[in-house]
Motif scaffolding. Structure first.
Motif, PDB file in Angstrom:
ATOM      1  N   GLY A  47       0.822  -1.199   0.000  1.00 11.91           N
ATOM      2  CA  GLY A  47       0.000   0.000   0.000  1.00 11.91           C
ATOM      3  C   GLY A  47       0.853   1.244   0.000  1.00 11.91           C
ATOM      4  O   GLY A  47       2.006   1.223  -0.411  1.00 11.91           O
ATOM      5  N   ARG A  48       0.261   2.323   0.504  1.00  7.22           N
ATOM      6  CA  ARG A  48       0.987   3.587   0.542  1.00  7.22           C
ATOM      7  C   ARG A  48       1.016   4.119   1.968  1.00  7.22           C
ATOM      8  O   ARG A  48       0.206   3.717   2.797  1.00  7.22           O
ATOM      9  N   TYR A  49       1.953   5.021   2.204  1.00 12.03           N
ATOM     10  CA  TYR A  49       2.069   5.635   3.524  1.00 12.03           C
ATOM     11  C   TYR A  49       2.436   7.098   3.361  1.00 12.03           C
ATOM     12  O   TYR A  49       3.002   7.505   2.347  1.00 12.03           O
ATOM     13  N   THR A  50       2.085   7.883   4.370  1.00  8.69           N
ATOM     14  CA  THR A  50       2.509   9.282   4.444  1.00  8.69           C
ATOM     15  C   THR A  50       3.118   9.508   5.819  1.00  8.69           C
ATOM     16  O   THR A  50       2.788   8.800   6.781  1.00  8.69           O
ATOM     17  N   VAL A  51       4.013  10.491   5.886  1.00  8.28           N
ATOM     18  CA  VAL A  51       4.694  10.812   7.141  1.00  8.28           C
ATOM     19  C   VAL A  51       4.405  12.262   7.491  1.00  8.28           C
ATOM     20  O   VAL A  51       4.569  13.154   6.659  1.00  8.28           O
ATOM     21  N   THR A  52       3.969  12.476   8.717  1.00 11.29           N
ATOM     22  CA  THR A  52       3.788  13.820   9.259  1.00 11.29           C
ATOM     23  C   THR A  52       4.566  13.865  10.565  1.00 11.29           C
ATOM     24  O   THR A  52       4.167  13.218  11.540  1.00 11.29           O
ATOM     25  N   GLY A  53       5.689  14.574  10.551  1.00  9.85           N
ATOM     26  CA  GLY A  53       6.560  14.579  11.722  1.00  9.85           C
ATOM     27  C   GLY A  53       7.125  13.193  11.925  1.00  9.85           C
ATOM     28  O   GLY A  53       7.825  12.666  11.077  1.00  9.85           O
ATOM     29  N   SER A  54       6.766  12.540  13.038  1.00 11.80           N
ATOM     30  CA  SER A  54       7.210  11.167  13.306  1.00 11.80           C
ATOM     31  C   SER A  54       6.025  10.194  13.271  1.00 11.80           C
ATOM     32  O   SER A  54       6.133   9.058  13.722  1.00 11.80           O
ATOM     33  N   HIS A  55       4.895  10.650  12.714  1.00  9.92           N
ATOM     34  CA  HIS A  55       3.682   9.833  12.638  1.00  9.92           C
ATOM     35  C   HIS A  55       3.484   9.334  11.204  1.00  9.92           C
ATOM     36  O   HIS A  55       3.667  10.086  10.252  1.00  9.92           O
ATOM     37  N   LEU A  56       3.111   8.067  11.065  1.00 12.36           N
ATOM     38  CA  LEU A  56       2.847   7.475   9.760  1.00 12.36           C
ATOM     39  C   LEU A  56       1.382   7.092   9.657  1.00 12.36           C
ATOM     40  O   LEU A  56       0.803   6.567  10.618  1.00 12.36           O
ATOM     41  N   ASP A  57       0.801   7.321   8.494  1.00  7.88           N
ATOM     42  CA  ASP A  57      -0.541   6.847   8.163  1.00  7.88           C
ATOM     43  C   ASP A  57      -0.407   5.912   6.979  1.00  7.88           C
ATOM     44  O   ASP A  57       0.237   6.249   5.978  1.00  7.88           O
ATOM     45  N   TYR A  58      -0.972   4.721   7.111  1.00  8.20           N
ATOM     46  CA  TYR A  58      -0.907   3.695   6.079  1.00  8.20           C
ATOM     47  C   TYR A  58      -2.290   3.478   5.480  1.00  8.20           C
ATOM     48  O   TYR A  58      -3.287   3.494   6.195  1.00  8.20           O
ATOM     49  N   VAL A  59      -2.319   3.228   4.162  1.00  9.32           N
ATOM     50  CA  VAL A  59      -3.530   2.784   3.491  1.00  9.32           C
ATOM     51  C   VAL A  59      -3.131   1.595   2.630  1.00  9.32           C
ATOM     52  O   VAL A  59      -2.386   1.729   1.657  1.00  9.32           O
ATOM     53  N   ASP A  60      -3.608   0.420   3.024  1.00  7.16           N
ATOM     54  CA  ASP A  60      -3.345  -0.807   2.296  1.00  7.16           C
ATOM     55  C   ASP A  60      -4.058  -0.753   0.943  1.00  7.16           C
ATOM     56  O   ASP A  60      -5.063  -0.060   0.801  1.00  7.16           O
TER      57      ASP A  60
END
Length: 84
Positions: A46-59
């Motif tokens: 999937g894809r991921y984004t990084v904001t600061g030290s936080h990651l959001d994943y979408v499979d």
């Protein structure tokens, strides 16, 4: 340890692995990830984004998850992964 902070985002690109080596999550530079579980390569992609030290994943199936880098360790939902 996680890479340097650039533009307030932690460098997460690379291979992250659980202590037992069972789960291997490769975070690719273009914002994609590939996760292997045991001998099953590509178990999740999937894809991921990084904001600061936080990651959001979408499979690729639409499932979502989050993670945070704390002290160079990736805490991804219930998993703890270390940079390889």
């Amino acid at each position: 340890m996680a890479g340097p902070v650039e533009d307030d985002h932690v460098d997460v690109v690379g291979m992250w692995v659980t202590a037992d080596g069972h789960i291997r999550q490769e975070l690719l530079p273009e914002g994609r990830y590939e996760e292997a579980r045991g001998g099953r390569a590509g178990a999740y992609t999937g894809r991921y984004t990084v904001t600061g030290s936080h990651l959001d994943y979408v499979d690729d199936t639409g499932f979502t998850a989050t993670g945070d880098i704390r002290d160079g360790v990736l805490h991804h939902e219930h998993l703890v992964l270390y940079r390889e």
